[in-house]
Design a protein around this motif. Structure first.
Motif, short mmCIF file in Angstrom:
data_model
loop_
_atom_site.label_atom_id
_atom_site.label_comp_id
_atom_site.label_asym_id
_atom_site.label_seq_id
_atom_site.Cartn_x
_atom_site.Cartn_y
_atom_site.Cartn_z
N ILE A 215 46.96 39.19 40.78
CA ILE A 215 46.89 39.07 42.24
C ILE A 215 48.26 39.35 42.85
O ILE A 215 48.37 40.01 43.89
N LEU A 224 46.09 44.45 49.66
CA LEU A 224 45.23 43.36 50.11
C LEU A 224 45.06 43.31 51.62
O LEU A 224 44.81 42.26 52.19
N ILE A 229 41.86 36.64 49.02
CA ILE A 229 41.51 36.29 47.64
C ILE A 229 41.77 34.81 47.43
O ILE A 229 42.86 34.31 47.73
N THR A 231 41.25 31.53 44.45
CA THR A 231 41.00 31.25 43.04
C THR A 231 40.75 29.77 42.83
O THR A 231 41.31 28.92 43.53
N LEU A 254 39.42 43.21 39.58
CA LEU A 254 39.92 42.86 40.92
C LEU A 254 40.13 44.10 41.78
O LEU A 254 39.83 44.09 42.97
N VAL A 258 38.46 44.72 45.32
CA VAL A 258 39.25 45.03 46.52
C VAL A 258 38.75 46.31 47.17
O VAL A 258 38.61 46.39 48.41
N ARG A 268 36.20 38.77 51.68
CA ARG A 268 36.80 37.80 50.77
C ARG A 268 36.42 38.11 49.33
O ARG A 268 35.38 38.68 49.05
N ILE A 269 37.31 37.66 48.43
CA ILE A 269 37.06 37.71 46.99
C ILE A 269 37.37 36.32 46.45
O ILE A 269 38.44 35.78 46.69
N ASP A 286 32.59 38.93 45.47
CA ASP A 286 33.19 39.60 46.62
C ASP A 286 32.13 39.82 47.69
O ASP A 286 30.93 39.81 47.42
N GLU A 369 45.34 30.87 47.56
CA GLU A 369 44.63 31.83 48.41
C GLU A 369 45.62 32.82 48.96
O GLU A 369 46.71 32.45 49.40
#
Length: 372
Positions: A215, A224, A229, A231, A254, A258, A268-269, A286, A369
């Motif tokens: 990330i 991004l 994102i 987690t 990822l 994206v 959002r992911i 996602d 985040e």
């Protein structure tokens, strides 16, 4: 046309001709059997008529049986011996069965050959179509950053801007170079994986640390924009995997998420992980463009790309293929699901679990985040 394709087409024609020849042989043998049986029956009918004529002329039945052993007499009437008639019928049926079994076997074998060759031709045509599409995509993907690099360099050469003004151009050139490097890396990785030239060295690794590292790399590349994102991965979760393979798998998944979210205009992911028996599952959800449920089976095939709505396709068709091959080599699994176009997607990665105490010490943030 390639020599292999010429050979396949030639073999297909030869097998088809052989199938026709076998069919003609069956027809010819059937006609031959019918002709022979009919001739035998006619000959025996003539013997029966001759025996009846001898009986009518006063010849003793014993003399008639001596002259014509296949004829029996009863009350002044001559007829063919029952065992001889049964033998004739049995021989006729035996030949029919023989030709039917032999012909069916050869036709089935030839049909199987035709099916195999036809399937190989279809598969080759599909691969060629995918490769042509991939080459066109790669050419376009390389042309765009090259044109951007050329424009930036010409601007720097003509105007000689100040360091502050040149900084955005330099950043853009670095981003273009990183983009081309990524595509070249994917092409090389897919070639190595396809040929089995990969030597993995599994070891216990912290999953949260690997995800955080990827990330951070994406954020540094400014990829991004309009993507958030989050987690939720416990730092104690450790997987048994090669460090480089783990990084490549997480990065490709990822990057694909994206790209899907960006194609949908932002979203959002969410990444989450859990322990399942002796395995650890990483879920990547996602809110991107999604895909048709029927496409999940071919999603991880080489050169397969997802549709980004009316804007065409996105991705190089290699990232998820690399993910599948690396997961197979690591003894793990990967799958993807989507409720349909425009409804997002979910990718599930599963690795063998390792004891948390065996993981490499690292710091990771749970529930971190990244916002645009």
């Amino acid at each position: 046309m390639k020599a292999t394709r010429v050979f396949q087409l030639t073999a297909l024609v030869l097998v088809a001709v052989s199938a026709v020849q076998v069919g003609w042989w069956l027809f010819d043998q059937h006609a031959y059997t019918v002709e022979k049986v009919s001739a035998a029956r006619a000959a025996y009918a003539e013997q029966v008529a001759a025996a009846q004529a001898l009986l009518d002329s006063g010849t003793a039945p014993e003399r008639v049986r001596q002259l014509l052993p296949g004829i029996v007499t009863s009350a002044g009437h001559a007829s063919l011996a029952p065992e001889l008639a049964a033998a004739l019928t049995s021989e006729e049926h035996r030949r029919y069965r023989q030709y039917a079994w032999e012909g069916s076997f050869f036709l089935l074998a030839l049909a199987a050959c035709i099916a195999v060759i036809a399937r190989a031709l279809r598969a080759e045509a599909h691969v060629r179509e995918q490769q042509d599409s991939f080459l066109a995509l790669v050419s376009h993907q390389f042309k765009t950053p090259l044109a951007s690099l050329q424009l930036s360099l010409e601007t720097l050469a003509l105007r000689a801007p100040s360091p502050e003004a040149a900084r955005p151009l330099i950043d853009r050139m670095l981003a273009d170079l990183a983009r081309m490097e990524q595509m070249v890396t994917q092409i090389l990785e897919s070639a190595r994986l396809e040929r089995g030239r990969v030597d993995l060295k599994p070891e216990p690794l912290q999953l949260a640390a690997a995800v955080s590292r990827v990330i951070a790399q994406l954020a540094e590349r400014e990829r991004l924009e309009s993507v958030a994102i989050s987690t939720d991965i416990a730092p104690t979760l450790t997987v048994v995997c090669d460090p480089l393979a783990l990084d490549v798998v997480v990065r490709n998944v990822l990057e694909n998420a994206v790209a899907a979210v960006k194609s949908a205009g932002g979203g959002r992911i969410a990444l989450s992980a859990r322990t399942n028996a002796q395995e650890i599952e990483l879920q990547v959800n996602d809110s991107g463009v999604g895909f048709a449920p029927a496409e999940s089976a071919r999603l991880f095939q080489k050169f397969s790309r997802l549709r980004a709505g009316a804007s065409g396709y996105y991705g190089t068709g290699l990232g998820l293929y690399i993910v599948r091959r690396l997961m197979e080599l690591a003894g793990g699994r990967v799958s993807a699901q989507s409720a349909g176009p425009g409804k997002g997607a979910s990718v599930r990665l599963t690795w063998p679990a390792a004891a948390a105490s065996a993981a490499t010490p690292a710091q990771t943030a749970v529930g971190q985040e990244t916002r645009p």
